[in-house]
Scaffold this motif. Structure first.
Motif, PDB file in Angstrom:
ATOM      1  N   LEU A  38      -1.336  -3.698  -0.103  1.00  0.00           N
ATOM      2  CA  LEU A  38      -2.438  -3.971   0.833  1.00  0.00           C
ATOM      3  C   LEU A  38      -3.364  -5.017   0.555  1.00  0.00           C
ATOM      4  O   LEU A  38      -2.943  -5.685   1.796  1.00  0.00           O
ATOM      5  CB  LEU A  38      -3.888  -2.747   0.983  1.00  0.00           C
ATOM      6  N   ARG A  39      -2.682  -5.324  -0.781  1.00  0.00           N
ATOM      7  CA  ARG A  39      -3.306  -6.974  -0.224  1.00  0.00           C
ATOM      8  C   ARG A  39      -2.511  -7.953   0.150  1.00  0.00           C
ATOM      9  O   ARG A  39      -2.241  -9.093   1.374  1.00  0.00           O
ATOM     10  CB  ARG A  39      -3.287  -7.492  -1.735  1.00  0.00           C
ATOM     11  N   LYS A  40      -0.571  -7.611   0.087  1.00  0.00           N
ATOM     12  CA  LYS A  40       0.082  -8.440   1.055  1.00  0.00           C
ATOM     13  C   LYS A  40       0.338  -8.112   2.459  1.00  0.00           C
ATOM     14  O   LYS A  40       0.188  -8.967   3.504  1.00  0.00           O
ATOM     15  CB  LYS A  40       1.458  -7.733   0.455  1.00  0.00           C
ATOM     16  N   GLU A  41       0.306  -6.663   3.138  1.00  0.00           N
ATOM     17  CA  GLU A  41      -0.560  -5.943   3.918  1.00  0.00           C
ATOM     18  C   GLU A  41      -1.460  -7.366   5.311  1.00  0.00           C
ATOM     19  O   GLU A  41      -1.256  -7.413   6.114  1.00  0.00           O
ATOM     20  CB  GLU A  41      -0.290  -4.704   4.368  1.00  0.00           C
ATOM     21  N   ARG A  43      -3.128 -10.141   4.377  1.00  0.00           N
ATOM     22  CA  ARG A  43      -4.059 -11.504   3.643  1.00  0.00           C
ATOM     23  C   ARG A  43      -4.737 -11.875   4.312  1.00  0.00           C
ATOM     24  O   ARG A  43      -5.415 -12.413   3.710  1.00  0.00           O
ATOM     25  CB  ARG A  43      -2.813 -12.389   3.831  1.00  0.00           C
ATOM     26  N   LYS A  44      -5.345 -11.281   5.208  1.00  0.00           N
ATOM     27  CA  LYS A  44      -6.774 -11.965   6.459  1.00  0.00           C
ATOM     28  C   LYS A  44      -7.877 -11.211   6.224  1.00  0.00           C
ATOM     29  O   LYS A  44      -8.548 -11.454   7.204  1.00  0.00           O
ATOM     30  CB  LYS A  44      -6.030 -12.531   7.843  1.00  0.00           C
ATOM     31  N   ALA A  45      -7.573  -9.818   5.588  1.00  0.00           N
ATOM     32  CA  ALA A  45      -8.697  -9.216   5.215  1.00  0.00           C
ATOM     33  C   ALA A  45      -9.651  -9.964   4.255  1.00  0.00           C
ATOM     34  O   ALA A  45      -9.390 -10.916   3.754  1.00  0.00           O
ATOM     35  CB  ALA A  45      -8.389  -7.759   4.677  1.00  0.00           C
ATOM     36  N   ASN A  46     -11.321  -9.875   4.597  1.00  0.00           N
ATOM     37  CA  ASN A  46     -11.888 -10.889   3.521  1.00  0.00           C
ATOM     38  C   ASN A  46     -12.766  -9.842   2.514  1.00  0.00           C
ATOM     39  O   ASN A  46     -12.497 -10.344   1.620  1.00  0.00           O
ATOM     40  CB  ASN A  46     -13.282 -10.539   4.758  1.00  0.00           C
ATOM     41  N   ILE A  61     -13.932  11.524 -17.737  1.00  0.00           N
ATOM     42  CA  ILE A  61     -13.828  11.092 -16.517  1.00  0.00           C
ATOM     43  C   ILE A  61     -13.711   9.868 -16.467  1.00  0.00           C
ATOM     44  O   ILE A  61     -14.341   9.076 -17.366  1.00  0.00           O
ATOM     45  CB  ILE A  61     -14.214  11.644 -15.643  1.00  0.00           C
ATOM     46  N   GLU A  62     -13.086   8.901 -16.118  1.00  0.00           N
ATOM     47  CA  GLU A  62     -13.080   7.398 -16.294  1.00  0.00           C
ATOM     48  C   GLU A  62     -13.127   7.227 -14.778  1.00  0.00           C
ATOM     49  O   GLU A  62     -12.467   7.458 -13.711  1.00  0.00           O
ATOM     50  CB  GLU A  62     -11.383   6.810 -15.891  1.00  0.00           C
ATOM     51  N   GLU A  63     -13.984   6.113 -14.228  1.00  0.00           N
ATOM     52  CA  GLU A  63     -14.110   5.443 -12.976  1.00  0.00           C
ATOM     53  C   GLU A  63     -14.536   4.254 -12.736  1.00  0.00           C
ATOM     54  O   GLU A  63     -15.258   4.086 -13.468  1.00  0.00           O
ATOM     55  CB  GLU A  63     -15.506   6.651 -12.333  1.00  0.00           C
ATOM     56  N   SER A  64     -14.414   3.689 -11.058  1.00  0.00           N
ATOM     57  CA  SER A  64     -15.274   2.772 -11.463  1.00  0.00           C
ATOM     58  C   SER A  64     -15.522   2.764  -9.791  1.00  0.00           C
ATOM     59  O   SER A  64     -14.710   3.056  -8.793  1.00  0.00           O
ATOM     60  CB  SER A  64     -13.616   1.568 -12.244  1.00  0.00           C
ATOM     61  N   GLY A  65     -16.030   1.168  -9.597  1.00  0.00           N
ATOM     62  CA  GLY A  65     -15.999   0.941  -8.354  1.00  0.00           C
ATOM     63  C   GLY A  65     -15.399  -0.675  -8.433  1.00  0.00           C
ATOM     64  O   GLY A  65     -17.103  -1.309  -8.656  1.00  0.00           O
ATOM     65  N   LYS A  66     -15.235  -1.226  -7.571  1.00  0.00           N
ATOM     66  CA  LYS A  66     -15.342  -2.845  -7.061  1.00  0.00           C
ATOM     67  C   LYS A  66     -15.276  -3.525  -5.837  1.00  0.00           C
ATOM     68  O   LYS A  66     -14.838  -2.869  -5.071  1.00  0.00           O
ATOM     69  CB  LYS A  66     -14.007  -3.005  -8.199  1.00  0.00           C
ATOM     70  N   ASP A  67     -16.595  -4.159  -5.519  1.00  0.00           N
ATOM     71  CA  ASP A  67     -17.150  -5.371  -4.667  1.00  0.00           C
ATOM     72  C   ASP A  67     -15.853  -5.716  -4.240  1.00  0.00           C
ATOM     73  O   ASP A  67     -16.135  -6.458  -3.451  1.00  0.00           O
ATOM     74  CB  ASP A  67     -18.280  -5.388  -4.747  1.00  0.00           C
ATOM     75  N   ASP A  68     -15.332  -6.550  -4.465  1.00  0.00           N
ATOM     76  CA  ASP A  68     -13.971  -7.658  -3.845  1.00  0.00           C
ATOM     77  C   ASP A  68     -14.892  -8.724  -3.495  1.00  0.00           C
ATOM     78  O   ASP A  68     -14.467  -8.618  -2.419  1.00  0.00           O
ATOM     79  CB  ASP A  68     -12.768  -7.265  -3.533  1.00  0.00           C
ATOM     80  N   GLY A  69     -15.920  -8.891  -4.310  1.00  0.00           N
ATOM     81  CA  GLY A  69     -16.742 -10.105  -2.737  1.00  0.00           C
ATOM     82  C   GLY A  69     -17.830  -9.907  -2.643  1.00  0.00           C
ATOM     83  O   GLY A  69     -18.103 -10.921  -2.094  1.00  0.00           O
ATOM     84  N   ILE A  95     -10.693   0.207   0.422  1.00  0.00           N
ATOM     85  CA  ILE A  95     -11.161   0.190   1.819  1.00  0.00           C
ATOM     86  C   ILE A  95     -10.905  -1.636   1.966  1.00  0.00           C
ATOM     87  O   ILE A  95     -11.386  -2.437   0.978  1.00  0.00           O
ATOM     88  CB  ILE A  95     -12.225   0.440   2.061  1.00  0.00           C
ATOM     89  N   VAL A  96      -9.901  -1.454   2.992  1.00  0.00           N
ATOM     90  CA  VAL A  96      -9.880  -2.428   3.440  1.00  0.00           C
ATOM     91  C   VAL A  96     -10.600  -3.123   4.602  1.00  0.00           C
ATOM     92  O   VAL A  96     -10.805  -2.889   6.020  1.00  0.00           O
ATOM     93  CB  VAL A  96      -8.646  -3.282   4.540  1.00  0.00           C
ATOM     94  N   ARG A  97     -11.511  -4.643   4.591  1.00  0.00           N
ATOM     95  CA  ARG A  97     -12.775  -4.401   5.703  1.00  0.00           C
ATOM     96  C   ARG A  97     -12.427  -5.916   6.627  1.00  0.00           C
ATOM     97  O   ARG A  97     -11.674  -7.242   5.503  1.00  0.00           O
ATOM     98  CB  ARG A  97     -13.939  -5.114   5.032  1.00  0.00           C
ATOM     99  N   TYR A  98     -12.485  -6.095   7.479  1.00  0.00           N
ATOM    100  CA  TYR A  98     -11.848  -7.505   8.623  1.00  0.00           C
ATOM    101  C   TYR A  98     -13.499  -8.111   8.634  1.00  0.00           C
ATOM    102  O   TYR A  98     -14.166  -6.609   9.802  1.00  0.00           O
ATOM    103  CB  TYR A  98     -11.088  -7.381   9.749  1.00  0.00           C
ATOM    104  N   PHE A  99     -14.258  -8.842   8.263  1.00  0.00           N
ATOM    105  CA  PHE A  99     -15.300  -9.026   9.433  1.00  0.00           C
ATOM    106  C   PHE A  99     -15.176  -9.371  10.392  1.00  0.00           C
ATOM    107  O   PHE A  99     -14.620 -10.166  11.626  1.00  0.00           O
ATOM    108  CB  PHE A  99     -16.144 -10.576   8.085  1.00  0.00           C
ATOM    109  N   GLY A 100     -16.418  -8.817  11.179  1.00  0.00           N
ATOM    110  CA  GLY A 100     -16.405  -8.810  12.918  1.00  0.00           C
ATOM    111  C   GLY A 100     -17.443 -10.143  13.201  1.00  0.00           C
ATOM    112  O   GLY A 100     -17.325  -9.425  14.049  1.00  0.00           O
TER     113      GLY A 100
END
Length: 188
Positions: A38-41, A43-46, A61-69, A95-100
């Motif tokens: 997904l990072r390669k596909e 690249r312009k995602a925020n 149970i191992e679990e995590s949530g990462k905000d990625d900026g 979840i890939v986010r493109y800023f609107g």
């Protein structure tokens, strides 16, 4: 609590004020590889926000949530809470986010990320989670084909076969209750 899991990838989508949120629900074994793809596909995602839950061998149970900026607590943790609320295990949401162009605020981000995750889960075929274990079973040469038929009939997987002087030793993997029906020695 009856845990559920998935066996393949599912997708979800949400759009809020022109920001697009593409969710990918994947089995845990595919998590790292899918994140790299997904990072390669995209690249312009925020951002690519992730959350995962994994059942460990010691029953934790191992679990995590990462905000990625994204602002802390507005994306990774709300996404993780969706996985927890759905009683999902051994899977991840990316979840890939493109800023609107319009800022959504903390509450808006939390709703958007959790909504995208919920949409992916809504499209998923959820299956009951069963903890897998391994047992060692053996048979003499004359009984080995009967043992293999029994293993196949129970829907268990043979991980390895070792031929010894007295016959064969099999390492078999599957749900604990089915392994108990087969007999043998646990190799947890």
């Amino acid at each position: 609590m009856s845990l559920k899991t998935i066996t393949r990838e599912y997708e979800g989508f949400l759009e809020d004020r022109k920001s697009r949120f593409m969710a990918f629900l994947v089995p845990i074994e595919q998590f790292e590889k899918r994140l790299e793809e997904l990072r390669k596909e995209h690249r312009k995602a925020n951002h690519i926000v992730t959350a995962h839950r994994r059942f460990l061998d010691d029953d934790r149970i191992e679990e995590s949530g990462k905000d990625d900026g994204e602002p802390a607590g507005t994306s990774g943790m709300p996404t993780l809470r969706v996985l927890q609320g759905a009683d999902l295990i051994n899977c991840a949401v990316l979840i890939v986010r493109y800023f609107g162009g319009t800022k959504l605020g903390g509450g808006g981000l939390a709703r958007a990320y959790s909504g995208a995750a919920q949409d992916a889960i809504a499209h998923a075929e959820l299956m009951p989670f069963q903890k897998l274990s391994r047992n060692s079973v053996s048979a003499d040469f004359a009984s080995s084909s009967e043992l293999e038929r029994k293993i196949t009939g129970l829907g268990l997987d043979v991980v390895s076969r070792e031929y010894v002087e007295t016959g064969v030793v099999l390492i078999v993997e599957g749900p604990v209750d089915l392994l108990d029906a087969l007999g043998g020695t646990a190799d947890d």
